[in-house]
Design a protein around this motif. Sequence first.
Motif, PDB file in Angstrom:
ATOM      1  N   HIS B  71       0.631  -1.709  -0.147  1.00  0.00           N
ATOM      2  CA  HIS B  71      -0.311   0.191   0.063  1.00  0.00           C
ATOM      3  C   HIS B  71       0.910   0.902   0.199  1.00  0.00           C
ATOM      4  N   ALA B  72       1.268   1.421  -1.362  1.00  0.00           N
ATOM      5  CA  ALA B  72       2.752   2.763  -1.422  1.00  0.00           C
ATOM      6  C   ALA B  72       1.764   3.818  -0.754  1.00  0.00           C
ATOM      7  N   SER B  73       0.854   4.583  -1.329  1.00  0.00           N
ATOM      8  CA  SER B  73      -0.073   5.468  -0.707  1.00  0.00           C
ATOM      9  C   SER B  73      -0.892   5.847  -0.512  1.00  0.00           C
ATOM     10  N   LEU B  74      -1.170   6.483  -0.289  1.00  0.00           N
ATOM     11  CA  LEU B  74      -2.542   6.553  -0.224  1.00  0.00           C
ATOM     12  C   LEU B  74      -4.316   6.633  -1.378  1.00  0.00           C
ATOM     13  N   THR B  75      -4.006   6.287  -2.284  1.00  0.00           N
ATOM     14  CA  THR B  75      -4.760   5.737  -3.212  1.00  0.00           C
ATOM     15  C   THR B  75      -4.497   4.445  -3.989  1.00  0.00           C
ATOM     16  N   LEU B  76      -3.281   3.820  -3.581  1.00  0.00           N
ATOM     17  CA  LEU B  76      -3.132   3.399  -4.153  1.00  0.00           C
ATOM     18  C   LEU B  76      -2.401   1.876  -3.481  1.00  0.00           C
ATOM     19  N   SER B  77      -3.258   0.461  -4.004  1.00  0.00           N
ATOM     20  CA  SER B  77      -2.537  -0.698  -3.339  1.00  0.00           C
ATOM     21  C   SER B  77      -2.244  -1.881  -4.343  1.00  0.00           C
ATOM     22  N   THR B  78      -1.516  -2.479  -4.304  1.00  0.00           N
ATOM     23  CA  THR B  78      -0.986  -3.405  -5.548  1.00  0.00           C
ATOM     24  C   THR B  78      -1.014  -4.849  -4.575  1.00  0.00           C
ATOM     25  N   LEU B  79      -1.689  -5.795  -5.378  1.00  0.00           N
ATOM     26  CA  LEU B  79      -1.369  -7.075  -5.146  1.00  0.00           C
ATOM     27  C   LEU B  79      -0.592  -8.502  -6.236  1.00  0.00           C
ATOM     28  N   THR B  80       0.688  -8.309  -5.660  1.00  0.00           N
ATOM     29  CA  THR B  80       1.237  -9.797  -6.192  1.00  0.00           C
ATOM     30  C   THR B  80       1.130 -11.004  -5.993  1.00  0.00           C
ATOM     31  N   VAL B  81       0.749 -11.480  -7.150  1.00  0.00           N
ATOM     32  CA  VAL B  81       0.262 -12.816  -6.753  1.00  0.00           C
ATOM     33  C   VAL B  81       1.655 -13.463  -7.859  1.00  0.00           C
ATOM     34  N   THR B  82       2.390 -13.940  -7.181  1.00  0.00           N
ATOM     35  CA  THR B  82       3.665 -14.797  -6.855  1.00  0.00           C
ATOM     36  C   THR B  82       3.882 -16.150  -7.643  1.00  0.00           C
ATOM     37  N   SER B  83       3.977 -16.134  -8.159  1.00  0.00           N
ATOM     38  CA  SER B  83       4.440 -17.633  -8.482  1.00  0.00           C
ATOM     39  C   SER B  83       3.310 -19.027  -8.893  1.00  0.00           C
ATOM     40  N   ALA B  84       3.050 -18.105 -10.493  1.00  0.00           N
ATOM     41  CA  ALA B  84       1.409 -18.146 -10.096  1.00  0.00           C
ATOM     42  C   ALA B  84       0.891 -19.327 -10.888  1.00  0.00           C
ATOM     43  N   HIS B  85      -0.165 -20.120  -9.546  1.00  0.00           N
ATOM     44  CA  HIS B  85      -0.004 -21.587 -10.618  1.00  0.00           C
ATOM     45  C   HIS B  85      -1.752 -21.355 -11.133  1.00  0.00           C
ATOM     46  N   PRO B  86      -2.420 -23.162 -11.853  1.00  0.00           N
ATOM     47  CA  PRO B  86      -3.748 -22.615 -11.858  1.00  0.00           C
ATOM     48  C   PRO B  86      -4.783 -22.927 -11.564  1.00  0.00           C
ATOM     49  N   GLU B  87      -3.874 -22.998  -9.728  1.00  0.00           N
ATOM     50  CA  GLU B  87      -5.261 -22.901  -8.954  1.00  0.00           C
ATOM     51  C   GLU B  87      -5.262 -22.145  -7.730  1.00  0.00           C
ATOM     52  N   ASP B  88      -4.500 -20.881  -8.630  1.00  0.00           N
ATOM     53  CA  ASP B  88      -4.713 -19.140  -7.574  1.00  0.00           C
ATOM     54  C   ASP B  88      -5.554 -19.000  -9.123  1.00  0.00           C
ATOM     55  N   SER B  89      -5.741 -19.244 -10.238  1.00  0.00           N
ATOM     56  CA  SER B  89      -7.470 -18.684 -11.291  1.00  0.00           C
ATOM     57  C   SER B  89      -8.616 -18.378 -10.733  1.00  0.00           C
ATOM     58  N   SER B  90      -8.775 -16.962 -11.084  1.00  0.00           N
ATOM     59  CA  SER B  90      -9.732 -16.546  -9.859  1.00  0.00           C
ATOM     60  C   SER B  90      -9.894 -15.000 -10.290  1.00  0.00           C
ATOM     61  N   PHE B  91     -11.217 -14.984  -9.982  1.00  0.00           N
ATOM     62  CA  PHE B  91     -11.422 -12.977  -9.527  1.00  0.00           C
ATOM     63  C   PHE B  91     -10.902 -12.181  -8.331  1.00  0.00           C
ATOM     64  N   TYR B  92     -10.381 -11.289  -9.094  1.00  0.00           N
ATOM     65  CA  TYR B  92      -9.737 -10.805  -7.928  1.00  0.00           C
ATOM     66  C   TYR B  92     -10.640  -9.342  -7.488  1.00  0.00           C
ATOM     67  N   ILE B  93     -10.673  -8.662  -6.426  1.00  0.00           N
ATOM     68  CA  ILE B  93     -11.446  -7.384  -6.204  1.00  0.00           C
ATOM     69  C   ILE B  93     -11.103  -6.948  -5.092  1.00  0.00           C
ATOM     70  N   CYS B  94     -10.973  -5.594  -5.038  1.00  0.00           N
ATOM     71  CA  CYS B  94     -10.428  -4.722  -4.390  1.00  0.00           C
ATOM     72  C   CYS B  94     -10.769  -3.651  -3.859  1.00  0.00           C
ATOM     73  N   SER B  95     -11.178  -3.545  -2.723  1.00  0.00           N
ATOM     74  CA  SER B  95     -12.058  -2.653  -2.529  1.00  0.00           C
ATOM     75  C   SER B  95     -11.484  -1.131  -1.524  1.00  0.00           C
ATOM     76  N   ALA B  96     -12.284  -0.290  -1.275  1.00  0.00           N
ATOM     77  CA  ALA B  96     -12.071   1.239  -0.724  1.00  0.00           C
ATOM     78  C   ALA B  96     -12.612   1.601   0.269  1.00  0.00           C
ATOM     79  N   PRO B  97     -12.240   1.942   1.419  1.00  0.00           N
ATOM     80  CA  PRO B  97     -13.965   2.722   1.799  1.00  0.00           C
ATOM     81  C   PRO B  97     -14.180   4.616   2.060  1.00  0.00           C
ATOM     82  N   PHE B  98     -14.989   4.246   2.126  1.00  0.00           N
ATOM     83  CA  PHE B  98     -14.660   6.096   1.963  1.00  0.00           C
ATOM     84  C   PHE B  98     -14.264   6.795   3.235  1.00  0.00           C
ATOM     85  N   PRO B  99     -13.667   7.677   3.212  1.00  0.00           N
ATOM     86  CA  PRO B  99     -12.787   7.883   4.803  1.00  0.00           C
ATOM     87  C   PRO B  99     -14.456   7.600   6.561  1.00  0.00           C
TER      88      PRO B  99
END
Lengths: 115, 115
Positions: B71-99
């Motif tokens: 979470h590098a800044s107040l407006t950006l978060s990153t998710l890195t899936v490392t060494s991904a395998h077929p079982e990691d196949s999915s729908f990834y969703i992020c969310s952020a709450p209003f303050p």
Amino acid sequence: DAKTTQPPSMDCAEGRAANLPCNHSTISGNEYVYWYRQIHSQGPQYIIHGLKNNETNEMASLIITEDRKSSTLILPHATLRDTAVYYCIVREGSYSGAGSYQLTFGKGTKLSVIP
Amino acid sequence: GAVVSQHPSRVICKSGTSVKIECRSLDFQATTMFWYRQFPKQSLMLMATSNEGSKATYEQGVEKDKFLINHASLTLSTLTVTSAHPEDSSFYICSAPFPMGGPQHFGDGTRLSIL
């Protein structure tokens, strides 16, 4: 575990009101009722939320029973674009840290709007 | 319009590849963001809570070394899936709450397919 119970599926004729029920009998005094919907292959979309008074916005109305143990989301004139999975979620309303933002999704109600 | 932007919307890659997904809050600051995963015909499951300026909090059963969150800044978060395998196949969703207890808003999700 989700704190809400919803019917797994419902049908509604296009142009008619869609009334989606939700039971939340263990809701506590500081928990709000939130409604989201998820159209296929998209992220959830916020619809409305309330504490104890009925609420209305441009998307829907939320009716909460006086004992707050159940609520109904009303889409006044359903269209085909309202076909989605609708999630009813209870969540602490007051800010007490990041954990108070968390949402626990149940299985929701799959609403099918029929032409 | 969208208040949370997620990129990319779809990724197809070979097994063993690492994949980075970005989540940005638009026009508001988010000290906390959430990452969810959704398998076909299932509901959203919270994976982790991303905290600006500190370590992420992972849900039970989610490998922190496999799903790296920054979470590098107040407006950006990153998710890195490392060494991904077929079982990691999915729908990834992020969310952020209003303050301060506002509703969460979700990105449009990333469909990850590992071959």
